[in-house]
Design a protein around this motif. Structure first.
Motif, PDB file in Angstrom:
ATOM      1  N   UNK A 181     -11.719  -6.295  41.757  1.00  0.00           N
ATOM      2  CA  UNK A 181     -11.444  -7.720  41.944  1.00  0.00           C
ATOM      3  C   UNK A 181     -11.544  -8.543  40.673  1.00  0.00           C
ATOM      4  N   UNK A 182     -12.327  -8.095  39.694  1.00  0.00           N
ATOM      5  CA  UNK A 182     -12.585  -8.936  38.528  1.00  0.00           C
ATOM      6  C   UNK A 182     -11.999  -8.417  37.218  1.00  0.00           C
ATOM      7  N   UNK A 183     -11.371  -7.251  37.223  1.00  0.00           N
ATOM      8  CA  UNK A 183     -10.783  -6.790  35.964  1.00  0.00           C
ATOM      9  C   UNK A 183      -9.616  -7.717  35.608  1.00  0.00           C
ATOM     10  N   UNK A 184      -9.551  -8.081  34.378  1.00  0.00           N
ATOM     11  CA  UNK A 184      -8.515  -8.991  33.928  1.00  0.00           C
ATOM     12  C   UNK A 184      -8.854 -10.456  34.139  1.00  0.00           C
ATOM     13  N   UNK A 185     -10.013 -10.753  34.723  1.00  0.00           N
ATOM     14  CA  UNK A 185     -10.427 -12.144  34.895  1.00  0.00           C
ATOM     15  C   UNK A 185     -10.910 -12.674  33.550  1.00  0.00           C
ATOM     16  N   UNK A 186     -10.208 -13.653  32.949  1.00  0.00           N
ATOM     17  CA  UNK A 186     -10.609 -14.132  31.618  1.00  0.00           C
ATOM     18  C   UNK A 186     -11.927 -14.890  31.627  1.00  0.00           C
ATOM     19  N   UNK A 187     -12.375 -15.351  32.796  1.00  0.00           N
ATOM     20  CA  UNK A 187     -13.613 -16.125  32.865  1.00  0.00           C
ATOM     21  C   UNK A 187     -14.874 -15.291  32.688  1.00  0.00           C
ATOM     22  N   UNK A 188     -14.778 -13.980  32.896  1.00  0.00           N
ATOM     23  CA  UNK A 188     -15.961 -13.130  32.760  1.00  0.00           C
ATOM     24  C   UNK A 188     -15.967 -12.347  31.454  1.00  0.00           C
ATOM     25  N   UNK A 189     -15.009 -12.576  30.602  1.00  0.00           N
ATOM     26  CA  UNK A 189     -15.017 -11.983  29.261  1.00  0.00           C
ATOM     27  C   UNK A 189     -14.914 -10.479  29.218  1.00  0.00           C
ATOM     28  N   UNK A 190     -14.202  -9.871  30.120  1.00  0.00           N
ATOM     29  CA  UNK A 190     -14.009  -8.420  30.092  1.00  0.00           C
ATOM     30  C   UNK A 190     -15.199  -7.627  30.602  1.00  0.00           C
ATOM     31  N   UNK A 191     -16.124  -8.292  31.285  1.00  0.00           N
ATOM     32  CA  UNK A 191     -17.330  -7.613  31.759  1.00  0.00           C
ATOM     33  C   UNK A 191     -17.043  -6.567  32.827  1.00  0.00           C
ATOM     34  N   UNK A 192     -15.900  -6.669  33.506  1.00  0.00           N
ATOM     35  CA  UNK A 192     -15.580  -5.750  34.596  1.00  0.00           C
ATOM     36  C   UNK A 192     -14.270  -5.011  34.349  1.00  0.00           C
ATOM     37  N   UNK A 193     -13.917  -4.831  33.089  1.00  0.00           N
ATOM     38  CA  UNK A 193     -12.649  -4.176  32.777  1.00  0.00           C
ATOM     39  C   UNK A 193     -12.713  -2.658  32.878  1.00  0.00           C
ATOM     40  N   UNK A 194     -13.919  -2.091  32.971  1.00  0.00           N
ATOM     41  CA  UNK A 194     -14.050  -0.653  33.197  1.00  0.00           C
ATOM     42  C   UNK A 194     -15.271  -0.396  34.082  1.00  0.00           C
ATOM     43  N   UNK A 195     -15.340   0.794  34.611  1.00  0.00           N
ATOM     44  CA  UNK A 195     -16.401   1.125  35.571  1.00  0.00           C
ATOM     45  C   UNK A 195     -17.799   1.100  34.931  1.00  0.00           C
ATOM     46  N   UNK A 196     -18.007   1.677  33.732  1.00  0.00           N
ATOM     47  CA  UNK A 196     -19.366   1.617  33.167  1.00  0.00           C
ATOM     48  C   UNK A 196     -19.875   0.187  32.972  1.00  0.00           C
ATOM     49  N   UNK A 197     -19.034  -0.710  32.496  1.00  0.00           N
ATOM     50  CA  UNK A 197     -19.466  -2.107  32.371  1.00  0.00           C
ATOM     51  C   UNK A 197     -19.763  -2.706  33.744  1.00  0.00           C
ATOM     52  N   UNK A 198     -18.928  -2.370  34.710  1.00  0.00           N
ATOM     53  CA  UNK A 198     -19.150  -2.872  36.063  1.00  0.00           C
ATOM     54  C   UNK A 198     -20.476  -2.357  36.622  1.00  0.00           C
ATOM     55  N   UNK A 199     -20.800  -1.093  36.352  1.00  0.00           N
ATOM     56  CA  UNK A 199     -22.080  -0.541  36.798  1.00  0.00           C
ATOM     57  C   UNK A 199     -23.252  -1.292  36.170  1.00  0.00           C
ATOM     58  N   UNK A 200     -23.131  -1.593  34.895  1.00  0.00           N
ATOM     59  CA  UNK A 200     -24.201  -2.306  34.191  1.00  0.00           C
ATOM     60  C   UNK A 200     -24.440  -3.675  34.823  1.00  0.00           C
ATOM     61  N   UNK A 201     -23.389  -4.459  34.969  1.00  0.00           N
ATOM     62  CA  UNK A 201     -23.553  -5.802  35.520  1.00  0.00           C
ATOM     63  C   UNK A 201     -23.950  -5.768  36.991  1.00  0.00           C
ATOM     64  N   UNK A 202     -23.464  -4.811  37.724  1.00  0.00           N
ATOM     65  CA  UNK A 202     -23.834  -4.716  39.133  1.00  0.00           C
ATOM     66  C   UNK A 202     -25.307  -4.369  39.286  1.00  0.00           C
ATOM     67  N   UNK A 203     -25.841  -3.538  38.416  1.00  0.00           N
ATOM     68  CA  UNK A 203     -27.277  -3.233  38.452  1.00  0.00           C
ATOM     69  C   UNK A 203     -28.092  -4.494  38.203  1.00  0.00           C
ATOM     70  N   UNK A 204     -27.620  -5.321  37.298  1.00  0.00           N
ATOM     71  CA  UNK A 204     -28.314  -6.582  37.034  1.00  0.00           C
ATOM     72  C   UNK A 204     -28.204  -7.501  38.248  1.00  0.00           C
TER      73      UNK A 204
END
Length: 188
Positions: free
Chosen positions: A106-129
């Motif tokens: 849902x959030x890949x390519x969203x410019x408001x989050x600065x690429x935080x969800x553009x790949x699965x490892x980054x998504x895992x990091x932020x989701x853990x937080x």
């Protein structure tokens, strides 16, 4: 010494393997590991200073159970509710990976989050937080906001299950200990 006595100890299941896989067997192993590494390397003619690994000897503090009854209570509590803790951990991993994938979709390519969800490892990091209650990124799309709300509810549940299980097990262990003390007084 404890390794040799393990076949005669009911707490280790009357086996050496049971002792080595127990909490205190692991603490013994980690505490003694630097010594055996040092001796092993010296035997092969390569003495190495394992000063950093000597910090692992602090794990001997965990062996104070033999001197303090409180550590025995804590150990009994964890043993009594280990199945609940393992099941909750498994559920947490499933929710963590599933929510990370949902954020990725849902959030890949969203410019408001600065690429935080553009790949699965980054998504895992932020989701853990997010699962722990912190929110490093908040400018989500509408589906991302729905996922966040669901993740908050799931996070509260995931943290409350082990806490409740630990408190319940602690109460049961204290009640059992009290019964044993009363039985001991009744025999005298």
């Amino acid at each position: 010494m404890r390794l040799a006595a393990a076949p005669h100890d009911p707490r280790s299941g009357y086996s050496v393997r049971g002792y080595l896989s127990s909490f205190f067997g692991t603490a013994d192993f980690v505490a003694l590991l630097p010594y055996y590494l040092d001796v092993g390397m010296a035997a092969y003619g390569r003495p190495v200073d394992f000063a950093v690994l000597r910090v692992l000897r602090l794990f001997r503090i965990l062996q104070l159970e033999h001197f303090t009854e409180a550590f025995t209570l804590i150990d009994d509590v964890f043993r009594q509710c280990k199945d609940t803790l393992v099941a909750t951990s498994f559920l947490a991993v499933i929710i963590w990976v599933g929510a990370a994938y949902a954020f990725f979709l849902t959030e890949k390519g969203n410019p408001n989050v600065g690429g935080a969800f553009d790949n699965i490892p980054n998504s895992l990091y932020y989701t853990a937080i997010f699962l722990s209650g912190e929110w490093g990124q908040v400018d989500f799309t509408l589906p991302g906001k729905v996922i966040c709300c669901l993740l908050v509810v799931a996070g509260i549940g995931l943290y409350s299950i082990p806490v409740g299980a630990l408190f319940d097990a602690f109460g049961e262990v204290l009640a059992e200990q009290k019964e044993e003390e009363e039985k001991g007084k009744g025999k005298k």
